[in-house]
Design a protein around this motif. Structure first.
Motif, short mmCIF file in Angstrom:
data_model
loop_
_atom_site.label_atom_id
_atom_site.label_comp_id
_atom_site.label_asym_id
_atom_site.label_seq_id
_atom_site.Cartn_x
_atom_site.Cartn_y
_atom_site.Cartn_z
N LEU A 1 5.32 21.98 22.10
CA LEU A 1 4.60 22.04 20.83
C LEU A 1 5.55 22.53 19.76
N LEU A 2 5.51 21.88 18.60
CA LEU A 2 6.22 22.34 17.41
C LEU A 2 5.16 22.70 16.37
N THR A 3 4.94 23.99 16.15
CA THR A 3 3.82 24.40 15.31
C THR A 3 4.05 25.76 14.69
N ASP A 4 3.39 26.00 13.55
CA ASP A 4 3.38 27.32 12.93
C ASP A 4 1.94 27.85 12.84
N ASN A 5 1.04 27.28 13.64
CA ASN A 5 -0.37 27.67 13.64
C ASN A 5 -0.69 28.36 14.97
N VAL A 6 -0.86 29.68 14.92
CA VAL A 6 -1.08 30.45 16.14
C VAL A 6 -2.40 30.06 16.80
N LEU A 7 -3.47 29.97 16.03
CA LEU A 7 -4.79 29.66 16.58
C LEU A 7 -4.81 28.28 17.21
N ALA A 8 -4.22 27.31 16.52
CA ALA A 8 -4.20 25.95 17.04
C ALA A 8 -3.40 25.87 18.34
N ALA A 9 -2.27 26.55 18.40
CA ALA A 9 -1.46 26.56 19.63
C ALA A 9 -2.23 27.17 20.78
N SER A 10 -3.00 28.22 20.50
CA SER A 10 -3.78 28.87 21.56
C SER A 10 -4.85 27.93 22.12
N SER B 1 2.44 18.11 5.06
CA SER B 1 3.08 17.92 6.36
C SER B 1 4.25 16.95 6.27
N SER B 2 4.26 16.11 5.22
CA SER B 2 5.38 15.19 5.03
C SER B 2 6.67 15.92 4.72
N LEU B 3 6.57 17.19 4.32
CA LEU B 3 7.75 18.00 3.99
C LEU B 3 8.02 19.07 5.05
N SER B 4 7.25 19.06 6.13
CA SER B 4 7.37 20.10 7.14
C SER B 4 8.58 19.86 8.03
N LEU B 5 9.43 20.86 8.14
CA LEU B 5 10.61 20.75 9.00
C LEU B 5 10.20 20.58 10.46
N LEU B 6 9.16 21.30 10.89
CA LEU B 6 8.73 21.21 12.28
C LEU B 6 8.26 19.81 12.64
N ASP C 1 0.75 17.53 19.71
CA ASP C 1 0.51 18.10 18.38
C ASP C 1 -0.38 19.32 18.51
N ASP C 2 -0.41 20.16 17.46
CA ASP C 2 -1.22 21.37 17.54
C ASP C 2 -2.69 21.13 17.18
N ASP C 3 -3.05 19.91 16.78
CA ASP C 3 -4.45 19.63 16.44
C ASP C 3 -5.12 18.77 17.51
N ILE C 4 -4.77 19.02 18.77
CA ILE C 4 -5.36 18.28 19.87
C ILE C 4 -6.12 19.24 20.79
N VAL C 5 -7.00 18.65 21.60
CA VAL C 5 -7.72 19.39 22.64
C VAL C 5 -7.58 18.60 23.93
N VAL C 6 -7.16 19.27 24.98
CA VAL C 6 -7.02 18.63 26.30
C VAL C 6 -8.35 18.73 27.02
N GLN C 7 -8.82 17.59 27.55
CA GLN C 7 -10.13 17.54 28.20
C GLN C 7 -10.06 17.20 29.69
N HIS C 8 -8.92 16.69 30.16
CA HIS C 8 -8.79 16.32 31.58
C HIS C 8 -7.40 16.70 32.07
N ASP C 9 -7.24 16.67 33.36
CA ASP C 9 -5.95 16.98 33.98
C ASP C 9 -4.90 15.95 33.55
N MET C 10 -3.72 16.41 33.20
CA MET C 10 -2.67 15.52 32.71
C MET C 10 -1.50 15.39 33.68
#
Length: 529
Positions: A215-224, A319-324, A345-354
């Motif tokens: 993950l490349l992110t600066d959003n703590v809640l989203a990463a969690s 986000s078009s200017l985001s280095l991450l 991405d940090d705006d996803i939710v996993v629902q099944h085994d990957m």
């Protein structure tokens, strides 16, 4: 005992007892001239219902005839022959023709000034009644009124788009509070500064036996949310290794969160960009990449400001200017010791085994991504190339198909060994230079257009059920319950992120159920209240 009452009036009242032997006094026989009439409720009710139906019809019919005849009649003798139950088709035809000619004349007459119009249809009717005018004047005023209303609607839509744009790129105060509280905890709590991962798990960071997610992110809640949802649905969570890359500003709160909320069986690594020791050559290439993306964004911003840009405002996303975001193209340099990863991405939710993603055969290609869609043949899961690239330019039209579906970015399998053997990153920079030399007009801002061009010929389609995107669009894509439940990963791509107030309530609960609302920091900052 019996009572006898005469229907013609109470002339005499006789009370008799049927059990007595006395002779009962009978009421007098009614006169032959006195009529016998009894009004029954059964006869009154149908009459009232009939009147209730007929009278409104008559009223409306008369009103229409009066209005129609008033337009045709110029003197009272001419109007003496109004017909209430039939329609004068000739008069109606003349009225329609006259109104049509008036509309054509008003169209040929050019633009109508605002002073010639009225604010509402009610005002128009009042003015026409109080000041009788010809049909052409009525058509002109109607045209002016509609033109003013159309301008108001356009202005309101543009303001709404701007407000939406501002809301989608702001940082909610709850997320800002969370970072501040975690940074404070990092400073005062030794546990928040504990090493990630623990020393006994360091070897897992490069071990190909484990399943590596990036993950490349600066959003703590989203990463969690990404990590907690992946762990919850994993068949073997002890094999998961998460690599989080963030910026220098977010490093301490990100580290503090996963140090305090560590899970024994799962390895999480948090690294800041300031901790990488890249060569001068790589640093310069990254700087050049960011500068060109900034120039592309600025060009589209100026076009939009000058009224030349007619597309939606999301082309100007921050986000078009985001280095991450742009560092995705440098994943092999970020993880030189890894061979195969799943990028999230940090705006996803996993629902099944990957787990099976790491077993996919990419056929020698570099990236595995969803191209085909759940919606059927010819239906793109995201958007077509024509949405991202400028096919009016010969350099684009000669190399790409405008009707081709763009593959989804946000949940991808990368074969880093195959990537290192290819020239994808170099091709990416070559397209950036082509865009710079072409007046920055080859594609719209963002990291996806040049990535699609660089990965051309190196992409392997995977099953559509692995990745369903568009849950952050406005309005959200209309996905069936079955499609959402079958998706291994749901992606809130678009401006309406689930942690924002503008997030769609219909799908936000799919994200909220992975937020740890019992956490003391989330409670203090009143996240999602």
């Amino acid at each position: 005992m019996k009572f006898y009452i005469s229907t013609t009036g109470i002339k005499r009242l006789t009370i008799s007892n049927s059990n007595s032997n006395s002779t009962a006094v009978k009421p007098p026989a009614p006169s032959s001239t006195a009529p016998r009439r009894r009004i029954s409720t059964r006869s009154i009710l149908p009459l009232l219902l009939t009147l209730a139906i007929v009278l409104p019809f008559l009223f409306v019919r008369i009103a229409f005839l009066v209005l129609e005849s008033a337009a045709d009649c110029s003197s009272s003798p001419e109007c003496s022959g109004w017909r209430f139950f039939s329609r004068d088709d000739a008069s109606h035809s003349r009225l329609s023709e006259e109104f049509s000619r008036a509309l054509v004349d008003s169209k040929e007459g050019g633009s109508v000034g605002r002073e010639d119009g009225v604010e509402s249809f009610n005002e128009l009717v009042k003015e026409m009644i109080s000041k009788p005018q010809d049909m052409r004047a009525f058509a002109l005023k109607t045209k002016a009124m509609l033109h003013a209303m159309e301008q108001k609607v356009k202005s309101a839509r543009k303001r709404e788009s701007v407000y939406w744009y501002l809301a989608s790129h702001g940082v909610p105060k709850g997320l800002h509070c969370l970072c501040l509280k975690l940074a404070e905890e990092y400073a005062v709590n030794a546990k928040a500064r504990a090493r990630l991962p623990q020393p006994e798990n360091i070897s897992r960071l490069t071990d190909p036996f484990f399943h590596h997610l990036v993950l490349l992110t600066d959003n703590v809640l989203a990463a969690s949310v990404v990590i907690s949802s992946a762990i919850r649905h994993s068949a073997a969570p002890q094999k998961l290794v998460f690599h989080i890359i963030t910026d220098k500003k977010t490093y301490t709160p990100m580290h503090a969160w996963f140090a305090i909320n560590s899970i024994d069986s799962v390895v999480v690594e948090v690294k800041g960009l300031h901790q990488f020791d890249w060569s001068e050559e790589v640093n310069n290439r990254v700087k050049d990449m960011l500068e060109i993306h900034r120039l592309i964004w600025k060009r589209h911003y100026n076009d939009f400001k000058d009224g030349k840009e007619n597309r939606e405002l999301d082309v100007l996303s921050s986000s078009s200017l985001s280095l991450l975001n742009h560092l995705r193209i440098y994943v092999p340099e970020l993880f030189p010791d890894l061979n195969k990863i799943v990028f999230l991405d940090d705006d996803i939710v996993v629902q099944h085994d990957m787990s099976s993603l790491w077993e996919l055969d990419l056929g020698g290609n570099v990236v595995g991504a969803v191209v085909d869609s759940w919606c059927g043949d010819g239906c793109c899961p995201g958007r077509k190339y024509s949405h991202y690239l400028n096919f009016s330019h010969p350099l684009i039209s000669s190399n790409f198909d405008p009707d081709r579906c763009a593959w989804l970015y946000g949940m991808n399998v990368f074969d880093l060994e195959a990537w290192r053997r290819s020239n994808i990153t170099s091709t990416y920079h070559q397209w950036l230079k082509h865009n710079l030399n072409s007046g920055l007009a080859l594609w719209r801002p963002g990291e996806l257009p040049p990535s699609m061009m660089a990965f051309e010929g190196h992409m392997q389609p995977i099953d559509p059920s692995w990745h369903v995107a568009g849950l952050g669009e406005r309005p959200p894509q209309l996905l069936s319950k079955e499609v959402l439940e079958d998706a291994a990963v749901i992606h809130f791509s678009g401006p309406a992120k689930p942690w924002l107030e503008i997030g769609s309530p219909e799908v936000r609960n799919l994200w909220n159920k992975h937020v740890n609302f019992s956490n003391k920091f989330i409670k203090r900052c009143r996240i999602m209240e």
